[in-house]
Design an enzyme around this catalytic site. Structure first.
Site, PDB file in Angstrom:
ATOM      1  N   CYS A   1      54.324  95.573  78.249  1.00  0.00           N
ATOM      2  CA  CYS A   1      54.918  94.056  77.162  1.00  0.00           C
ATOM      3  C   CYS A   1      55.114  93.067  77.974  1.00  0.00           C
ATOM      4  O   CYS A   1      55.886  93.267  78.804  1.00  0.00           O
ATOM      5  CB  CYS A   1      55.903  93.904  75.860  1.00  0.00           C
ATOM      6  SG  CYS A   1      55.893  92.670  74.615  1.00  0.00           S
TER       7      CYS A   1
ATOM      8  N   CYS B   1      49.300  88.258  78.826  1.00  0.00           N
ATOM      9  CA  CYS B   1      49.790  88.590  77.822  1.00  0.00           C
ATOM     10  C   CYS B   1      48.759  90.341  77.912  1.00  0.00           C
ATOM     11  O   CYS B   1      47.859  90.326  77.561  1.00  0.00           O
ATOM     12  CB  CYS B   1      50.068  88.462  76.490  1.00  0.00           C
ATOM     13  SG  CYS B   1      50.126  88.907  74.492  1.00  0.00           S
TER      14      CYS B   1
HETATM   15  N1  DGL Z   1      51.422  92.034  74.181  1.00  0.00           N
HETATM   16  C1  DGL Z   1      53.079  91.226  74.915  1.00  0.00           C
HETATM   17  C2  DGL Z   1      53.125  90.055  76.290  1.00  0.00           C
HETATM   18  O1  DGL Z   1      52.241  91.615  76.596  1.00  0.00           O
HETATM   19  C3  DGL Z   1      53.744  90.301  73.790  1.00  0.00           C
HETATM   20  C4  DGL Z   1      52.887  89.489  72.101  1.00  0.00           C
HETATM   21  C5  DGL Z   1      54.254  89.165  71.442  1.00  0.00           C
HETATM   22  O2  DGL Z   1      54.742  89.703  71.148  1.00  0.00           O
HETATM   23  O3  DGL Z   1      54.678  87.911  71.657  1.00  0.00           O
HETATM   24  O4  DGL Z   1      53.489  89.291  76.225  1.00  0.00           O
END
Ligand code: DGL
Length: 264
Positions: free
Chosen positions: A78, A189
């Site tokens: 993430c 993301c």
């Molecule tokens: N999947 C996450 C990232 O790579 C974030 C998504 C979120 O929770 O806002 O930033």
């Protein structure tokens, strides 16, 4: 624990929800004989619009859950959690190989032919010092425009990967930045690679590369585990366990669906 026993432990993956499965997909591909535990914190998603202190605490809680089950390495799959928490996690667990993911600006700049690079990421990833530093490092070499994409990850959390609503989102948030000069869009993301097919269709004839950091992060994870002698040595088919803080069967079913979906 003896190294022979430790080597047999699974590798932990975490994300604010289902996005990190795009990274896990690559990790499984390059380390098919490893076992993996994936924890998606969908109950607390999105992380990308929360305060960094909150993101940090949520990340610590998830990491503890993974550590309680016994893991030999950790991927913070993430970008948002990486920017808020990875440095602290490395201090807290100095013996644990930990990799985080960051928007793939470096590879985008390396393959640049002088055009503009757009970076789609969560508002919090873009605000964080880590991202600003990365930007500062490469802005001299290329024109890079960050685009905060509030509300985009939610489509993936709901399994809505295809539909007019996405085109409408792109019209509103991405189109104002698109030009003949756009050469690359960084999917900053881990949820966004699941939207790549729709985005590709939306962009139509435009020759724009869509890149993300999932393979680079998985390779780095493999390298770090190898360096510590922690990679499985046996020829075997590894297992994948998926857990989610939204304790609903649909989330686990959707996770498997995403993991198996072709997204290139
Ligand atoms: N999947 C996450 C990232 O790579 C974030 C998504 C979120 O929770 O806002 O930033």
């Amino acid at each position: 624990m003896k190294i022979d026993e430790k080597r047999k432990l699974p590798i932990g993956f975490m994300d604010s929800g289902l996005g990190g499965l795009s990274v896990l997909k690559e990790a499984v591909r390059i380390m098919p004989n490893e076992d993996f535990i994936y924890y998606g914190d969908s109950f607390h998603a999105p992380y990308g619009t929360k305060h960094p202190d909150v993101i940090r605490e949520l990340t610590f809680t998830v990491v503890e859950k993974l550590l309680d089950q016994g893991i030999k390495g950790l991927a913070v799959a993430c970008n948002t959690a990486t920017s808020a928490a990875v440095a602290k996690l490395r201090v807290m667990y100095p013996d644990l190989p930990i990799v985080g993911i960051e928007p793939a600006i470096k590879p985008a700049v390396k393959m640049s032919r002088g055009g503009t690079i757009l970076v789609m990421a969560t508002p919090m990833t873009i605000k964080q010092e880590k991202f600003q530093r990365l930007l500062g490092l490469y802005q001299k070499e290329a024109k890079i425009i960050p685009i905060p994409c509030k509300g985009l990850m939610e489509f993936v959390e709901h399994g809505d990967l295809n539909g007019k609503f996405l085109d409408e989102y792109f019209d509103e948030h991405l189109k104002p930045y698109l030009s003949d000069d756009t050469e690359t869009i960084v999917l900053g993301c881990t949820h966004y690679p699941f939207l790549r097919p729709r985005l590709r269709t939306y962009l139509g004839e435009r020759q724009i590369a869509l890149i993300d950091g999932s393979l680079g992060t998985s390779r780095e994870l493999k390298r770090r585990l190898g360096e510590k002698g922690l990679l499985q040595e046996e020829e075997r088919k590894g297992s994948i366990t998926i857990e989610n803080s939204l304790d609903r069967k649909e989330m686990i079913d959707l996770s498997w669906k995403l993991l198996e979906l072709p997204i290139e």
